[in-house]
Enzyme design. Structure first.
Site, PDB file in Angstrom:
ATOM      1  N   TYR A 140     -32.353  15.130 118.357  1.00  0.00           N
ATOM      2  CA  TYR A 140     -33.514  15.993 118.567  1.00  0.00           C
ATOM      3  C   TYR A 140     -33.790  16.230 120.051  1.00  0.00           C
ATOM      4  O   TYR A 140     -34.381  17.241 120.414  1.00  0.00           O
ATOM      5  CB  TYR A 140     -34.769  15.361 117.947  1.00  0.00           C
ATOM      6  N   LYS A 190     -24.007   6.369 110.249  1.00  0.00           N
ATOM      7  CA  LYS A 190     -22.749   7.031 109.899  1.00  0.00           C
ATOM      8  C   LYS A 190     -21.668   6.417 110.786  1.00  0.00           C
ATOM      9  O   LYS A 190     -20.978   7.099 111.554  1.00  0.00           O
ATOM     10  CB  LYS A 190     -22.904   8.550 110.102  1.00  0.00           C
ATOM     11  N   ASP A 222     -24.477   9.109 103.867  1.00  0.00           N
ATOM     12  CA  ASP A 222     -24.140   9.938 102.698  1.00  0.00           C
ATOM     13  C   ASP A 222     -24.324   9.165 101.393  1.00  0.00           C
ATOM     14  O   ASP A 222     -24.910   9.664 100.432  1.00  0.00           O
ATOM     15  CB  ASP A 222     -22.727  10.541 102.818  1.00  0.00           C
ATOM     16  N   ASP A 246     -35.299  12.176 109.053  1.00  0.00           N
ATOM     17  CA  ASP A 246     -35.919  13.452 108.689  1.00  0.00           C
ATOM     18  C   ASP A 246     -35.457  13.865 107.298  1.00  0.00           C
ATOM     19  O   ASP A 246     -36.260  14.208 106.425  1.00  0.00           O
ATOM     20  CB  ASP A 246     -35.529  14.515 109.723  1.00  0.00           C
ATOM     21  N   ASP A 250     -37.637  13.455 103.283  1.00  0.00           N
ATOM     22  CA  ASP A 250     -37.955  14.527 102.327  1.00  0.00           C
ATOM     23  C   ASP A 250     -37.423  14.184 100.940  1.00  0.00           C
ATOM     24  O   ASP A 250     -38.069  14.439  99.928  1.00  0.00           O
ATOM     25  CB  ASP A 250     -37.343  15.870 102.774  1.00  0.00           C
TER      26      ASP A 250
END
Ligand code: IPM
Ligand code: MG
Length: 361
Positions: A140, A190, A222, A246, A250
């Protein structure tokens, strides 16, 4: 209690009114004083000042103990250059105040069980996750960032970079929280591909040595996206970097039924700390009294807990919210949640706030 109020865009202002109403009612009942300072951010600020957040707003926030933030984003600015995107205002505030540890609790309200996308037998095992998302680092924020050219082709770059210190400080907060809970941390990365994730994994493992009572496991992002749906009861504290957090938060939101229900709170290096619902500005329903104010109200209760150490007051707000749901009251986003023994009643944003206030007594 001095609070900076930044309603922002879309449904932000209308859910903010309900959170302030709830806080005022609680303050009157308990006899504490709340002072609000209201400022512009996002498209609301761009429209008036040409900037997504102004120095005036930042200065105002700096004088406060905590920031209550509504929502940000407006399709009218979708094609604006990066420095004129409403979201820039939010990112600037997070950075300015060192809001590094974003807490997103994911839990299922019994009254909303039928709204969850999960099968009943999975839900039955319980979902109670505390997600820690690193909020001021990674892709970000890091440079280089932006448009460039490569081999004469238009290209763009973002940089995913973490320093050891950034990882250590959020890991410590997450492990400390786990000690008060079920004593398990799942760190998500990851590491099979990304160098920043390899460092993340190393540093988190090192930090875990200081918390021998907490079990640490690592999970690739993942497979985490999958397991969050197939076995959410497995997770207690989840710790991850900015962008993975982020996305996963959700996903967590729909596990519980509605994004409109999800609060978040962000611990900063020094006050003010920062509290915002996970949902966005929802421009399609803004100004129609359809927004669910509970995510905002619950963010306010996280503020009581984390910024002011008012645990019992925070619990009072949370209990009031639960009672309103148990009594069958629903905003449009949760209207399909069946109620047991009572009839479901569709209510507006404002009515939902009134009902919470009434439950506070
Ligand atoms: C969130 C939002 C923000 C983010 C946007 C609005 C910049 O999606 O808080 O999750 O990506 O952090
Ligand atoms: Mg998001």
């Amino acid at each position: 209690m001095r609070i900076a109020v930044l309603p922002g865009d879309g449904v932000g202002p209308e859910v903010m009114v309900e959170a302030q109403k709830t806080l005022d009612a609680l303050a009157a009942k308990k006899g504490f004083r709340v002072e609000y300072r209201t400022g512009l951010v996002g498209a609301a600020s761009l429209d008036k000042t040409g900037e997504p957040v102004t120095q005036d707003t930042l200065d105002m926030c700096r004088e406060c103990d905590a920031i209550l933030f509504g929502a940000i984003g407006d399709p009218r600015w979708d094609n604006a250059p990066a420095h004129q995107r409403p979201e820039r205002g939010l990112l600037r505030i997070r950075k300015e105040f060192g809001c590094f540890a974003n807490l997103r609790p994911i839990k299922v309200y019994p009254a909303l069980k039928s709204m969850s996308v999960l099968r009943p037998e999975i839900l039955e095992k319980g979902v109670d996750i505390l997600m820690f998302r690193e909020l001021t680092g990674g892709v970000y924020y890091r440079e280089p960032k932006g448009r460039t050219t490569v081999d004469g082709q238009p290209a763009a770059v973002d940089t995913m970079l973490y320093t050891e210190e950034e990882i250590v400080r959020i890991a410590r907060v997450a492990f400390t929280a786990a000690q008060q809970r079920r004593k398990k941390v799942t760190s998500v990365d990851k590491a099979n591909v990304l160098a920043s994730s390899q460092l993340w994994r190393e540093v988190v493992t090192k930090v875990s040595a200081d918390f021998p009572d907490v079990t640490l496991e690592h999970q690739l992002v993942d497979s985490m996206a999958m397991k969050l749906i197939t076995s959410p009861s497995h997770y207690d504290v989840v710790l991850t970097e900015n962008m993975f957090g982020d996305i996963l938060s959700d996903e967590g939101g729909v596990l519980t039924g509605s994004l409109g229900m999800l609060p978040s709170g962000t611990i900063s290096l020094a006050p003010p700390s920062f509290f915002e619902p996970v949902h966005g500005s929802a421009p399609d329903i803004a100004g129609q009294g359809k927004a669910n104010p509970l995510g905002m109200i619950l963010s306010m209760s996280m503020m009581l807990r984390y910024a002011f150490n008012m645990e019992s007051e925070a619990q009072e707000v949370e209990t009031a919210v639960e009672r309103v749901l148990n009594n069958g009251y629903r905003t449009p986003d949760i209207v399909h949640a069946r109620a047991e023994g009572v009839e479901v009643q569709l209510v507006s944003t404002q009515q939902m706030g009134d009902l919470v206030v009434a439950e506070l007594g």
